[in-house]
Design an enzyme around this catalytic site. Structure first.
Site, PDB file in Angstrom:
ATOM      1  N   LYS A  17      33.957  -8.759  14.167  1.00 36.56           N
ATOM      2  CA  LYS A  17      33.807 -10.258  13.806  1.00 36.56           C
ATOM      3  C   LYS A  17      34.624 -10.502  12.480  1.00 36.56           C
ATOM      4  CE  LYS A  17      28.931  -9.867  12.347  1.00 36.56           C
ATOM      5  NZ  LYS A  17      28.869  -8.520  11.368  1.00 36.56           N
TER       6      LYS A  17
ATOM      7  N   LYS B  24      37.262  -1.193  17.472  1.00 38.19           N
ATOM      8  CA  LYS B  24      36.175  -1.824  17.809  1.00 38.19           C
ATOM      9  C   LYS B  24      36.346  -3.232  17.700  1.00 38.19           C
ATOM     10  CE  LYS B  24      33.095  -2.330  14.298  1.00 38.19           C
ATOM     11  NZ  LYS B  24      31.664  -2.434  13.882  1.00 38.19           N
TER      12      LYS B  24
ATOM     13  N   LYS C 118      37.624   1.009   6.156  1.00 38.03           N
ATOM     14  CA  LYS C 118      37.921  -0.320   5.593  1.00 38.03           C
ATOM     15  C   LYS C 118      38.399  -0.170   4.231  1.00 38.03           C
ATOM     16  CE  LYS C 118      33.665  -2.722   7.319  1.00 38.03           C
ATOM     17  NZ  LYS C 118      32.823  -3.419   7.161  1.00 38.03           N
TER      18      LYS C 118
HETATM   19  P1  ATP Z   1      32.291  -6.250  10.514  1.00 33.93           P
HETATM   20  O1  ATP Z   1      33.636  -6.399  11.340  1.00 33.93           O
HETATM   21  O2  ATP Z   1      32.040  -7.195   9.479  1.00 33.93           O
HETATM   22  O3  ATP Z   1      32.177  -4.923   9.987  1.00 33.93           O
HETATM   23  P2  ATP Z   1      30.629  -5.935  12.725  1.00 33.93           P
HETATM   24  O4  ATP Z   1      31.308  -6.882  13.701  1.00 33.93           O
HETATM   25  O5  ATP Z   1      31.133  -4.268  12.908  1.00 33.93           O
HETATM   26  O6  ATP Z   1      30.906  -6.320  11.433  1.00 33.93           O
HETATM   27  P3  ATP Z   1      27.799  -5.337  11.937  1.00 33.93           P
HETATM   28  O7  ATP Z   1      27.330  -6.501  11.411  1.00 33.93           O
HETATM   29  O8  ATP Z   1      28.452  -4.328  11.078  1.00 33.93           O
HETATM   30  O9  ATP Z   1      29.218  -5.901  12.889  1.00 33.93           O
HETATM   31  O10 ATP Z   1      27.120  -4.525  13.041  1.00 33.93           O
HETATM   32  C1  ATP Z   1      25.965  -5.390  13.774  1.00 33.93           C
HETATM   33  C2  ATP Z   1      25.446  -4.486  14.790  1.00 33.93           C
HETATM   34  O11 ATP Z   1      26.493  -4.704  16.067  1.00 33.93           O
HETATM   35  C3  ATP Z   1      25.646  -2.886  14.728  1.00 33.93           C
HETATM   36  O12 ATP Z   1      24.441  -2.216  15.414  1.00 33.93           O
HETATM   37  C4  ATP Z   1      26.638  -2.489  15.355  1.00 33.93           C
HETATM   38  O13 ATP Z   1      26.891  -1.049  15.993  1.00 33.93           O
HETATM   39  C5  ATP Z   1      26.969  -3.456  16.641  1.00 33.93           C
HETATM   40  N1  ATP Z   1      28.452  -3.620  16.915  1.00 33.93           N
HETATM   41  C6  ATP Z   1      29.154  -4.215  16.178  1.00 33.93           C
HETATM   42  N2  ATP Z   1      30.695  -4.228  16.642  1.00 33.93           N
HETATM   43  C7  ATP Z   1      30.298  -3.549  18.018  1.00 33.93           C
HETATM   44  C8  ATP Z   1      31.039  -3.499  19.187  1.00 33.93           C
HETATM   45  N3  ATP Z   1      32.522  -3.793  19.056  1.00 33.93           N
HETATM   46  N4  ATP Z   1      30.828  -2.716  20.296  1.00 33.93           N
HETATM   47  C9  ATP Z   1      29.392  -2.332  20.094  1.00 33.93           C
HETATM   48  N5  ATP Z   1      28.465  -2.551  19.201  1.00 33.93           N
HETATM   49  C10 ATP Z   1      29.041  -3.311  18.168  1.00 33.93           C
END
Ligand code: ATP
Ligand code: LTN
Length: 332
Positions: A200, A197, A114
């Site tokens: 969002k 990955k 990040k």
């Molecule tokens: P950001 O992009 O803002 O960092 P994020 O989309 O990665 O956020 P988080 O809120 O950090 O989402 O994660 C919420 C949950 O979703 C965590 O358990 C994370 O492991 C899971 N997760 C997030 N993105 C993925 C993905 N692409 N595939 C599988 N699991 C995911």
């Protein structure tokens, strides 16, 4: 109830939940809700570790809560709450900050990712200490298990280290939690760059599908999903874009990747992508209807998060009281 193992997990309202959040984590949370004593949180304090417009934060926080319920979490069965409503998270976070080393935080890959393109003068300290607040979230509830996606494994390791360190220094206080990562370890990748990955907070809108995307947007995003010039639906590492799409198909339909590959023999990507769009739509449409309903009934959402905060507060205070006593703070 008392004998059930405790689960804690959370998602950041850094945007609206994606198919990655849903398939990688939320779907599992729903499966676990009857067997465990579950605390599921909207971690708004984590979401401000990067700059965030207040009005967007408010909107996304309610949306994430609505997404949780719409995906099948039952507010009567699990404790649903908003992190900033339970001040013990910040309070325990501070104590744990004093037990965590600069070096171990510097090794966190999420922090490195990040901040890759940022000058050190513009990196918020909160982004660096993010895993400590996450440890506080989990340890406050004496959680046994933490269902997360694969990308959170390292944060769970540091949580365990911090818990053990506190227990060794003061005396047995925290349950040492375990990561609970589904066997097929779904990591859903970006539709635009299958080496990273699906996230969002990606600046590229076509990289992710959110549960709230309208149906035509879902179809369009899939059409634009990056594949390759092979034109053959095959599940291998040389075709990471197609592999990711097959994975999504498989997670939703419960078909094996072999079955999916076999059913697309001799057919091209266009047909496969069109079918996948319909598979996704079939899964998300009922969820979307419930989200719409919930977002139009904000009073009901408020009832849920207020009740959740009360329940969470009671459990969290119990742990925090012990911690304050053990570190030597004088009771009021
Ligand atoms: P950001 O992009 O803002 O960092 P994020 O989309 O990665 O956020 P988080 O809120 O950090 O989402 O994660 C919420 C949950 O979703 C965590 O358990 C994370 O492991 C899971 N997760 C997030 N993105 C993925 C993905 N692409 N595939 C599988 N699991 C995911
Ligand atoms: N860092 C997590 C979100 C999160 C979390 C937690 C997950 C914050 N606190 C406690 C599980 C338990 C993420 O998914 N990015």
């Amino acid at each position: 109830m008392e004998n059930k193992k405790v689960i804690f997990s959370g998602m950041q309202p850094s945007g609206s939940l994606t198919l990655g959040n849903y398939l990688g984590a939320l779907k599992n949370w729903v499966k676990l809700q009857s067997e465990y004593d579950c605390y599921y949180c909207v971690v708004d304090m984590h979401a401000i570790t990067v700059p965030k417009e207040p009005k967007d934060l408010r909107k996304n926080t309610l949306e994430v809560l609505a997404n949780y319920i719409a995906a099948g979490l039952d507010p009567k069965q699990v404790t649903l709450f908003i992190q900033s409503h339970v001040s013990a998270h910040a309070e325990l976070g501070w104590v744990l900050n004093c037990l965590t080393y600069f070096g171990e935080l510097g090794r966190m890959t999420q922090f490195k990712d990040k901040t890759k393109r940022l000058e050190s003068s513009s990196i918020p300290a909160g982004l660096f200490t993010y895993p400590v607040l996450m440890a506080a979230d989990i340890l406050l509830y004496q959680a046994d298990l933490v269902p997360v996606g694969e990308d959170q494994r390292q944060h769970l390791e540091i949580t365990r280290d911090i818990a053990q360190r506190f227990n060794n220094r003061y005396s047995e206080t925290f349950k040492v939690p375990e990561a609970f990562i589904s066997k097929d370890g779904a990591k859903i990748m970006s539709l635009q760059d299958p080496s990273s990955k699906m996230s969002k907070s990606d600046s590229h809108e076509n990289a992710f599908i959110i549960l709230m995307d309208d149906l035509d947007t879902i179809r369009r995003k899939l059409k634009r999903a990056v594949t390759d010039s092979e034109g053959v639906v095959r599940f291998n590492d040389d075709q990471p874009g197609v592999k990711n799409l097959i994975n999504i198909y498989s997670k939703i339909t419960d078909k094996t990747t072999d079955e999916i590959v076999a059913s697309y023999e001799g057919k091209g990507y266009a047909q496969f992508k069109d079918d996948l769009a319909e598979v996704i739509i079939g899964e998300v449409r009922p969820i979307q209807e419930r989200i719409d309903y919930l977002l139009k009934n904000k009073d009901y959402l408020q009832e849920i998060y207020s009740y959740g905060a009360e329940k969470a507060e009671a459990a969290a205070r119990k742990t925090l009281r012990k911690v304050y006593k053990k570190v030597g703070f004088i009771p009021k």
